[in-house]
Scaffold this motif. Structure first.
Motif, PDB file in Angstrom:
ATOM      1  N   THR A  31     -10.987  -8.194  -8.467  1.00 56.29           N
ATOM      2  CA  THR A  31     -11.078  -7.252  -7.346  1.00 56.29           C
ATOM      3  C   THR A  31     -10.324  -7.780  -6.136  1.00 56.29           C
ATOM      4  O   THR A  31      -9.545  -7.054  -5.504  1.00 56.29           O
ATOM      5  N   GLY A  32     -10.507  -9.047  -5.824  1.00 55.09           N
ATOM      6  CA  GLY A  32      -9.792  -9.644  -4.692  1.00 55.09           C
ATOM      7  C   GLY A  32      -8.296  -9.654  -4.900  1.00 55.09           C
ATOM      8  O   GLY A  32      -7.518  -9.358  -3.972  1.00 55.09           O
ATOM      9  N   GLN A  33      -7.862  -9.977  -6.105  1.00 59.86           N
ATOM     10  CA  GLN A  33      -6.429 -10.004  -6.396  1.00 59.86           C
ATOM     11  C   GLN A  33      -5.810  -8.607  -6.322  1.00 59.86           C
ATOM     12  O   GLN A  33      -4.692  -8.444  -5.832  1.00 59.86           O
ATOM     13  N   VAL A  34      -6.543  -7.620  -6.805  1.00 61.81           N
ATOM     14  CA  VAL A  34      -6.050  -6.237  -6.733  1.00 61.81           C
ATOM     15  C   VAL A  34      -5.970  -5.797  -5.271  1.00 61.81           C
ATOM     16  O   VAL A  34      -5.009  -5.134  -4.868  1.00 61.81           O
ATOM     17  N   ARG A  35      -6.947  -6.177  -4.463  1.00 59.99           N
ATOM     18  CA  ARG A  35      -6.887  -5.878  -3.016  1.00 59.99           C
ATOM     19  C   ARG A  35      -5.614  -6.449  -2.412  1.00 59.99           C
ATOM     20  O   ARG A  35      -4.925  -5.778  -1.647  1.00 59.99           O
ATOM     21  N   LEU A  36      -5.310  -7.692  -2.745  1.00 61.98           N
ATOM     22  CA  LEU A  36      -4.102  -8.329  -2.203  1.00 61.98           C
ATOM     23  C   LEU A  36      -2.835  -7.631  -2.700  1.00 61.98           C
ATOM     24  O   LEU A  36      -1.917  -7.370  -1.916  1.00 61.98           O
ATOM     25  N   ARG A  37      -2.782  -7.352  -3.986  1.00 64.49           N
ATOM     26  CA  ARG A  37      -1.593  -6.715  -4.565  1.00 64.49           C
ATOM     27  C   ARG A  37      -1.380  -5.307  -4.016  1.00 64.49           C
ATOM     28  O   ARG A  37      -0.247  -4.909  -3.719  1.00 64.49           O
ATOM     29  N   LYS A  38      -2.462  -4.556  -3.850  1.00 62.86           N
ATOM     30  CA  LYS A  38      -2.371  -3.176  -3.358  1.00 62.86           C
ATOM     31  C   LYS A  38      -2.380  -3.097  -1.836  1.00 62.86           C
ATOM     32  O   LYS A  38      -2.185  -2.012  -1.286  1.00 62.86           O
ATOM     33  N   LYS A  39      -2.648  -4.229  -1.188  1.00 62.49           N
ATOM     34  CA  LYS A  39      -2.771  -4.272   0.273  1.00 62.49           C
ATOM     35  C   LYS A  39      -3.759  -3.204   0.751  1.00 62.49           C
ATOM     36  O   LYS A  39      -3.425  -2.335   1.555  1.00 62.49           O
ATOM     37  N   ALA A  40      -4.956  -3.286   0.220  1.00 63.27           N
ATOM     38  CA  ALA A  40      -6.027  -2.353   0.571  1.00 63.27           C
ATOM     39  C   ALA A  40      -7.266  -3.179   0.898  1.00 63.27           C
ATOM     40  O   ALA A  40      -7.976  -3.623   0.005  1.00 63.27           O
ATOM     41  N   PHE A  41      -7.502  -3.369   2.196  1.00 60.15           N
ATOM     42  CA  PHE A  41      -8.552  -4.281   2.630  1.00 60.15           C
ATOM     43  C   PHE A  41      -9.743  -3.525   3.193  1.00 60.15           C
ATOM     44  O   PHE A  41      -9.597  -2.502   3.861  1.00 60.15           O
ATOM     45  N   ALA A  42     -10.931  -4.055   2.925  1.00 61.31           N
ATOM     46  CA  ALA A  42     -12.178  -3.411   3.329  1.00 61.31           C
ATOM     47  C   ALA A  42     -12.548  -3.733   4.776  1.00 61.31           C
ATOM     48  O   ALA A  42     -13.402  -3.059   5.341  1.00 61.31           O
ATOM     49  N   ASN A  43     -11.910  -4.743   5.361  1.00 63.65           N
ATOM     50  CA  ASN A  43     -12.235  -5.166   6.719  1.00 63.65           C
ATOM     51  C   ASN A  43     -10.965  -5.223   7.565  1.00 63.65           C
ATOM     52  O   ASN A  43      -9.930  -5.711   7.093  1.00 63.65           O
ATOM     53  N   PRO A  44     -11.040  -4.761   8.811  1.00 62.86           N
ATOM     54  CA  PRO A  44      -9.838  -4.746   9.655  1.00 62.86           C
ATOM     55  C   PRO A  44      -9.249  -6.141   9.873  1.00 62.86           C
ATOM     56  O   PRO A  44      -8.026  -6.296   9.909  1.00 62.86           O
ATOM     57  N   GLU A  45     -10.095  -7.152  10.000  1.00 65.12           N
ATOM     58  CA  GLU A  45      -9.561  -8.503  10.225  1.00 65.12           C
ATOM     59  C   GLU A  45      -8.746  -9.000   9.037  1.00 65.12           C
ATOM     60  O   GLU A  45      -7.753  -9.709   9.203  1.00 65.12           O
ATOM     61  N   ASP A  46      -9.134  -8.577   7.829  1.00 59.49           N
ATOM     62  CA  ASP A  46      -8.357  -8.950   6.646  1.00 59.49           C
ATOM     63  C   ASP A  46      -7.024  -8.203   6.622  1.00 59.49           C
ATOM     64  O   ASP A  46      -5.984  -8.777   6.290  1.00 59.49           O
ATOM     65  N   GLY A  51      -0.818  -8.069   7.323  1.00 65.20           N
ATOM     66  CA  GLY A  51       0.263  -7.134   7.651  1.00 65.20           C
ATOM     67  C   GLY A  51      -0.044  -6.054   8.653  1.00 65.20           C
ATOM     68  O   GLY A  51       0.858  -5.406   9.146  1.00 65.20           O
ATOM     69  N   GLY A  52      -1.299  -5.780   8.948  1.00 68.81           N
ATOM     70  CA  GLY A  52      -1.600  -4.781   9.960  1.00 68.81           C
ATOM     71  C   GLY A  52      -2.724  -3.847   9.578  1.00 68.81           C
ATOM     72  O   GLY A  52      -3.139  -3.780   8.418  1.00 68.81           O
ATOM     73  N   LEU A  53      -3.180  -3.107  10.590  1.00 72.83           N
ATOM     74  CA  LEU A  53      -4.325  -2.202  10.387  1.00 72.83           C
ATOM     75  C   LEU A  53      -4.032  -1.060   9.410  1.00 72.83           C
ATOM     76  O   LEU A  53      -4.973  -0.460   8.889  1.00 72.83           O
ATOM     77  N   GLN A  54      -2.768  -0.785   9.140  1.00 74.11           N
ATOM     78  CA  GLN A  54      -2.460   0.273   8.161  1.00 74.11           C
ATOM     79  C   GLN A  54      -2.983  -0.096   6.764  1.00 74.11           C
ATOM     80  O   GLN A  54      -3.142   0.768   5.911  1.00 74.11           O
ATOM     81  N   TYR A  55      -3.277  -1.385   6.559  1.00 69.94           N
ATOM     82  CA  TYR A  55      -3.799  -1.830   5.268  1.00 69.94           C
ATOM     83  C   TYR A  55      -5.328  -1.886   5.221  1.00 69.94           C
ATOM     84  O   TYR A  55      -5.907  -2.313   4.234  1.00 69.94           O
ATOM     85  N   TYR A  56      -5.947  -1.437   6.296  1.00 69.78           N
ATOM     86  CA  TYR A  56      -7.408  -1.268   6.326  1.00 69.78           C
ATOM     87  C   TYR A  56      -7.662   0.112   5.737  1.00 69.78           C
ATOM     88  O   TYR A  56      -7.681   1.122   6.441  1.00 69.78           O
ATOM     89  N   ARG A  57      -7.767   0.128   4.392  1.00 69.27           N
ATOM     90  CA  ARG A  57      -7.809   1.419   3.697  1.00 69.27           C
ATOM     91  C   ARG A  57      -8.422   1.259   2.317  1.00 69.27           C
ATOM     92  O   ARG A  57      -8.632   0.148   1.841  1.00 69.27           O
ATOM     93  N   ASP A  58      -8.695   2.381   1.716  1.00 68.65           N
ATOM     94  CA  ASP A  58      -9.199   2.402   0.346  1.00 68.65           C
ATOM     95  C   ASP A  58      -8.039   2.568  -0.617  1.00 68.65           C
ATOM     96  O   ASP A  58      -7.004   3.132  -0.273  1.00 68.65           O
ATOM     97  N   ASP A  59      -8.249   2.073  -1.814  1.00 72.09           N
ATOM     98  CA  ASP A  59      -7.295   2.265  -2.899  1.00 72.09           C
ATOM     99  C   ASP A  59      -8.098   2.612  -4.145  1.00 72.09           C
ATOM    100  O   ASP A  59      -9.122   1.947  -4.423  1.00 72.09           O
ATOM    101  N   PRO A  60      -7.691   3.623  -4.892  1.00 73.98           N
ATOM    102  CA  PRO A  60      -8.487   4.033  -6.060  1.00 73.98           C
ATOM    103  C   PRO A  60      -8.715   2.914  -7.081  1.00 73.98           C
ATOM    104  O   PRO A  60      -9.808   2.787  -7.624  1.00 73.98           O
TER     105      PRO A  60
END
Length: 149
Positions: A31-46, A51-60
């Motif tokens: 799950t963590g690796q997929v988050r990194l690869r998809k650049k879809a983070f659950a927390n704004p600080e991450d 790369g920026g707040l645009q990656y504070y998002r969900d990914d299917p």
């Protein structure tokens, strides 16, 4: 501890229980690796760090991995409790091993079906198959406890 581990049923349970916990860790890492690869983070600080707040998002697919992990938590934790108690009720080793193997294989298939979006009803059937030994162990525990109540 050594005397408890001499209980063959309990040792068998510990073996499959540890495999299941390792499987949960693997799903957490995936799950963590997929988050990194998809650049879809659950927390704004991450997201900011990567790369920026645009990656504070969900990914299917991240959500699919996360749901597989949550489902493991919902099912493996009760199995660990039931299996430990069941192991102490004196079941035969072959019957206990069957319970543990069926649950383990059902959970592995469930995870594979979840992560690879296998055709329905594969995931549901794996879930049901894994629940059968849990229900059986719970009933046998209740019967054993009722004998002393």
């Amino acid at each position: 501890m050594a005397s408890v581990m001499r209980n063959e049923v309990f040792s068998c349970f510990v073996f499959y229980g540890v495999l299941l916990v390792v499987k949960m860790y693997i799903i957490a890492i995936i799950t963590g690796q997929v988050r990194l690869r998809k650049k879809a983070f659950a927390n704004p600080e991450d997201a900011l760090r990567h790369g920026g707040l645009q990656y504070y998002r969900d990914d299917p697919y991240v959500e699919r991995c996360r749901r597989a992990h949550v489902n493991d938590l919902e099912n493996i934790l009760p199995f660990l409790f039931l299996g430990a108690i069941y192991s102490l009720t004196g079941p035969s080793l072959s019957v206990a091993r069957l319970h543990f193997v069926v649950f383990f294989l059902g959970r592995v298939l469930h995870t594979v079906a979840y992560l690879f979006a296998l055709k329905a009803p594969t995931r549901s059937m794996a879930y049901i198959v894994a629940q059968i030994p849990c229900v059986s162990m719970a009933l046998q525990i209740l019967i054993a406890v009722a004998a002393y109540a």
